[in-house]
Design a protein around this motif. Structure first.
Motif, mmCIF file in Angstrom:
data_model
loop_
_atom_site.group_PDB
_atom_site.id
_atom_site.type_symbol
_atom_site.label_atom_id
_atom_site.label_comp_id
_atom_site.label_asym_id
_atom_site.label_seq_id
_atom_site.Cartn_x
_atom_site.Cartn_y
_atom_site.Cartn_z
ATOM 1 N N GLN A 192 0.840 -1.191 0.000
ATOM 2 C CA GLN A 192 0.000 0.000 0.000
ATOM 3 C C GLN A 192 0.877 1.243 0.000
ATOM 4 O OE1 GLN A 192 -2.185 -0.897 3.628
ATOM 5 N NE2 GLN A 192 -3.916 -1.706 2.481
ATOM 6 N N ASP A 193 0.242 2.379 -0.255
ATOM 7 C CA ASP A 193 0.922 3.683 -0.234
ATOM 8 C C ASP A 193 2.181 3.666 -1.105
ATOM 9 O OD1 ASP A 193 -0.969 4.530 1.739
ATOM 10 O OD2 ASP A 193 0.233 3.518 3.259
ATOM 11 N N ILE A 194 2.076 3.102 -2.296
ATOM 12 C CA ILE A 194 3.241 2.949 -3.170
ATOM 13 C C ILE A 194 3.588 4.288 -3.816
ATOM 14 C CG2 ILE A 194 4.111 1.838 -5.259
ATOM 15 C CD1 ILE A 194 2.425 -0.582 -4.573
ATOM 16 N N LEU A 195 4.872 4.658 -3.709
ATOM 17 C CA LEU A 195 5.414 5.843 -4.380
ATOM 18 C C LEU A 195 6.542 5.387 -5.288
ATOM 19 C CD1 LEU A 195 5.585 8.392 -1.409
ATOM 20 C CD2 LEU A 195 3.880 8.297 -3.221
ATOM 21 N N ALA A 196 6.480 5.750 -6.558
ATOM 22 C CA ALA A 196 7.462 5.300 -7.538
ATOM 23 C C ALA A 196 8.393 6.436 -7.936
ATOM 24 C CB ALA A 196 6.760 4.739 -8.777
ATOM 25 N N HIS A 197 9.607 6.079 -8.352
ATOM 26 C CA HIS A 197 10.596 7.043 -8.830
ATOM 27 C C HIS A 197 10.101 7.679 -10.134
ATOM 28 C CE1 HIS A 197 14.433 8.486 -10.519
ATOM 29 N NE2 HIS A 197 14.848 8.518 -9.269
ATOM 30 N N PRO A 198 10.446 8.946 -10.394
ATOM 31 C CA PRO A 198 9.977 9.594 -11.634
ATOM 32 C C PRO A 198 10.389 8.882 -12.912
ATOM 33 C CG PRO A 198 10.827 11.239 -10.100
ATOM 34 C CD PRO A 198 11.133 9.895 -9.499
ATOM 35 N N CYS A 199 11.487 8.098 -12.892
ATOM 36 C CA CYS A 199 11.895 7.425 -14.126
ATOM 37 C C CYS A 199 11.018 6.220 -14.442
ATOM 38 C CB CYS A 199 13.361 7.005 -14.043
ATOM 39 S SG CYS A 199 13.696 5.582 -12.970
ATOM 40 N N VAL A 200 10.178 5.794 -13.489
ATOM 41 C CA VAL A 200 9.263 4.667 -13.740
ATOM 42 C C VAL A 200 8.140 5.145 -14.643
ATOM 43 C CG1 VAL A 200 7.695 3.004 -12.696
ATOM 44 C CG2 VAL A 200 9.836 3.596 -11.541
ATOM 45 N N ASN A 201 7.879 4.400 -15.712
ATOM 46 C CA ASN A 201 6.845 4.803 -16.666
ATOM 47 C C ASN A 201 5.837 3.680 -16.855
ATOM 48 O OD1 ASN A 201 7.925 3.016 -18.947
ATOM 49 N ND2 ASN A 201 9.699 4.335 -18.494
ATOM 50 N N ALA A 202 4.681 4.016 -17.398
ATOM 51 C CA ALA A 202 3.621 3.057 -17.728
ATOM 52 C C ALA A 202 3.257 2.189 -16.531
ATOM 53 C CB ALA A 202 4.033 2.178 -18.916
ATOM 54 N N LEU A 203 3.075 2.819 -15.369
ATOM 55 C CA LEU A 203 2.735 2.078 -14.161
ATOM 56 C C LEU A 203 1.229 1.840 -14.093
ATOM 57 C CD1 LEU A 203 4.249 0.961 -11.698
ATOM 58 C CD2 LEU A 203 3.685 3.064 -10.487
ATOM 59 N N ASP A 204 0.855 0.627 -13.714
ATOM 60 C CA ASP A 204 -0.550 0.269 -13.594
ATOM 61 C C ASP A 204 -1.198 1.133 -12.513
ATOM 62 O OD1 ASP A 204 -3.034 -0.894 -13.359
ATOM 63 O OD2 ASP A 204 -2.284 -2.949 -13.459
ATOM 64 N N THR A 205 -2.332 1.769 -12.839
ATOM 65 C CA THR A 205 -2.981 2.663 -11.884
ATOM 66 C C THR A 205 -3.446 1.933 -10.628
ATOM 67 O OG1 THR A 205 -5.078 2.358 -13.069
ATOM 68 C CG2 THR A 205 -3.734 4.283 -13.654
ATOM 69 N N SER A 206 -3.783 0.656 -10.753
ATOM 70 C CA SER A 206 -4.223 -0.101 -9.583
ATOM 71 C C SER A 206 -3.115 -0.250 -8.554
ATOM 72 C CB SER A 206 -4.733 -1.483 -10.003
ATOM 73 O OG SER A 206 -3.713 -2.215 -10.665
ATOM 74 N N THR A 207 -1.860 -0.117 -9.012
ATOM 75 C CA THR A 207 -0.731 -0.215 -8.093
ATOM 76 C C THR A 207 -0.682 0.978 -7.155
ATOM 77 O OG1 THR A 207 0.520 -1.445 -9.744
ATOM 78 C CG2 THR A 207 1.786 -0.426 -7.976
ATOM 79 N N LEU A 208 -1.120 2.141 -7.618
ATOM 80 C CA LEU A 208 -0.986 3.372 -6.844
ATOM 81 C C LEU A 208 -2.212 3.711 -6.012
ATOM 82 C CD1 LEU A 208 0.656 5.586 -9.621
ATOM 83 C CD2 LEU A 208 1.799 4.343 -7.790
ATOM 84 N N THR A 209 -3.331 3.039 -6.234
ATOM 85 C CA THR A 209 -4.563 3.434 -5.565
ATOM 86 C C THR A 209 -4.744 2.814 -4.197
ATOM 87 O OG1 THR A 209 -5.708 1.658 -6.757
ATOM 88 C CG2 THR A 209 -5.762 3.860 -7.737
ATOM 89 N N SER A 210 -3.978 1.776 -3.866
ATOM 90 C CA SER A 210 -4.145 1.119 -2.574
ATOM 91 C C SER A 210 -3.537 1.977 -1.475
ATOM 92 C CB SER A 210 -3.466 -0.259 -2.595
ATOM 93 O OG SER A 210 -3.566 -0.877 -1.334
ATOM 94 N N SER A 211 -4.350 2.338 -0.486
ATOM 95 C CA SER A 211 -3.915 3.200 0.598
ATOM 96 C C SER A 211 -4.182 2.542 1.938
ATOM 97 C CB SER A 211 -4.635 4.554 0.538
ATOM 98 O OG SER A 211 -4.366 5.318 1.684
ATOM 99 N N SER A 212 -3.258 2.739 2.871
ATOM 100 C CA SER A 212 -3.433 2.185 4.220
ATOM 101 C C SER A 212 -4.540 2.894 4.978
ATOM 102 C CB SER A 212 -2.126 2.305 5.000
ATOM 103 O OG SER A 212 -1.702 3.657 5.052
#
Length: 491
Positions: A267-287
């Protein structure tokens, strides 16, 4: 320690002057404008600047042996450092402009001075001047290829490489803190880049054995009170660190994080700016979404084109059911003697293999330790040099029972007062755990080396690792007053 601009000209006898390389740094120029204020002097066009430099160096009108603006004995001359007045005398200056001539080549760089334009600080205090002289000297050695008069083809080929070389040794106008002899291997590296455009955020290329290293480090924090009236708290957060030594300008790499079937979702995933084409479902999970049963449980794919230095691909949190080590702490004091009892239990789901494991028992607002009678079922006990800290070294394994105990008594009879703490008074005390467990994460998150995909001209060696470390891992005395931490602050 930055440069506003860098130039290279060639000046052959009987031929017109040619601009062979020019690099201006707009971000450094903006800083110069802010520092100078109303006295700011913009860098003129290359042709105008060249006329001023030629006049200062005596290369213009060689028949005129004396030029007052250059040769007057009142002027203070520095051999490599020029002061130009492109708008006329008394109307601002460009300073310090460093120049170096070698044969038919003229190299120059304009340094940024981090002081108001009204003052002219001593050059000995300016790091950028020293860096500029070193840069021009190494640039001269690079272009000359070790000879006094390099052949035409060698000079042309190396001049063509200057854009990529300067992207490595002086990105965004600030030279990197590496020996400039790296410019020579860069020559071979840059020729392999082909016509692919180098991104501005990437300072250079890698040449040599290709390796991709991915490490997952989870950190666990805990507040345990040993009381039914107080709720124990813990949380876990992780970082995925990657170092990619892969040839090519923009290699494409995909790192996949996977979880076991019963693993805690990330949960609460934060990715580096160089990461591209990230699945939106990866970022929506919140604690903070309590009771949300639709949490995405992976696999989590992170495609990116990596920078040269190690970087954090992503960070995350995870809600694990139990902390790795459960403990209780009982401390009672009677007539200056402290009775201790500490019990630690390693959870059955945790690997019984530590890189290190220690329990620290500090004692505040007391004298130094005098006599002590302490027994442990595993490990050994040490007393700090200041005699105000008890260190229980548990080693690399718990016993088969996965339980360890410390009990005994301590008398405080030293003549010197120990450290004070306004929080830990009377019976308020704690045990703080320090440990690292290799090849383990509480969430079960891991990176399979076969799942790391690398799209490059060479096949790299992939190295993966994971570990669990403690941070702010407290077990409070259950018989004293203990501070309560809201559960929302643990995240």
């Amino acid at each position: 320690m930055s440069f506003r601009a860098i130039w290279v000209w060639s000046h052959e006898k009987g031929e017109t002057v040619r601009l062979r390389f020019s690099r201006r740094y707009s971000t450094v120029e903006h800083r110069a404008k802010v520092l100078s204020g109303s006295q700011y002097v913009a860098v003129p066009d290359d042709c105008v600047l060249l006329q001023h430099i030629f006049s200062k160096l005596g290369l213009e009108d060689p028949d005129r042996l004396y030029v007052a603006s250059r040769d007057d004995c009142v002027l203070h001359q520095e051999s490599l450092i020029l002061e130009l007045n492109p708008d006329g005398p008394g109307r601002g200056k460009l300073w310090p402009l460093l120049t170096l001539t070698h044969g038919a080549l003229i190299m120059a760089c304009l340094c940024l001075i981090d002081s108001p334009a009204s003052s002219q600080p001593p050059l000995s205090n300016q790091v950028s001047v020293c860096q500029g002289i070193a840069l021009l000297s190494d640039l001269q050695a690079f272009l000359s290829a070790g000879s006094k008069t390099p052949d035409h083809d060698t000079l042309v080929s190396r001049l063509d490489l200057l854009p990529s070389v300067f992207s490595h040794i002086c990105p965004l106008g600030t030279p990197v803190d590496t020996p400039h002899t790296t410019m020579f291997p860069l020559l071979a590296v840059a020729t392999t880049s082909g016509s692919q455009k180098q991104p501005a955020w990437k300072s250079g290329f890698h040449k040599g054995k290709s390796t991709v290293s991915v490490s997952v480090t989870e950190t666990v924090r805990s507040m345990q009170y040993g009381s039914h009236s107080k709720q124990d708290l813990w949380d876990v957060y992780g970082n995925v660190i990657c170092k990619c030594e892969v040839e090519g300008v923009q290699p494409s790499i995909t790192v996949t994080l996977s979880l076991p079937p019963n693993g805690s979702p990330l949960q609460d995933i934060l990715a580096h700016p160089c990461v591209n084409a990230l699945d939106t479902s990866t970022l929506t999970s919140s604690s903070m979404d309590y009771g949300d049963g639709s949490t995405f449980s992976g696999p989590y794919k992170f495609p990116f084109s990596p920078p040269l230095e190690p970087f954090r691909v992503c960070s995350y949190t995870s809600q694990v059911p139990v902390p790795p080590i459960l403990g209780t702490y009982h401390l009672n004091e009677d007539l200056g003697q402290v009775q201790l009892n500490v019990l630690l239990k390693l959870h059955e789901s945790v690997t019984n293999s530590f890189e290190y494991c220690e329990a620290h028992l500090p004692f505040f607002n007391r004298c130094q330790m005098g006599s002590l009678d302490v027994k442990v079922t595993s490990g050994q006990v040490e007393v700090s040099k200041e005699k105000n800290l008890l260190v229980w070294v548990l080693g690399q394994k718990f016993p088969k029972s996965r339980e360890v105990m410390l009990e005994g008594a301590i008398n405080f009879s030293g003549q010197t007062a120990g450290p004070t703490d306004p929080l830990c008074t009377d019976g308020t005390a704690y045990v703080k755990l320090y440990f690292r467990i290799p090849d383990l994460t509480l969430s079960g998150c891991c990176v399979d080396q076969h799942s790391v995909q690398v799209y490059s001209s060479t096949k790299p060696r992939v190295v993966t690792s994971r570990d669990l470390v403690s941070s702010e891992y407290y077990i409070w005395n259950s018989t004293g007053h203990t501070p309560m931490l809201p559960s929302t602050l643990m995240m």
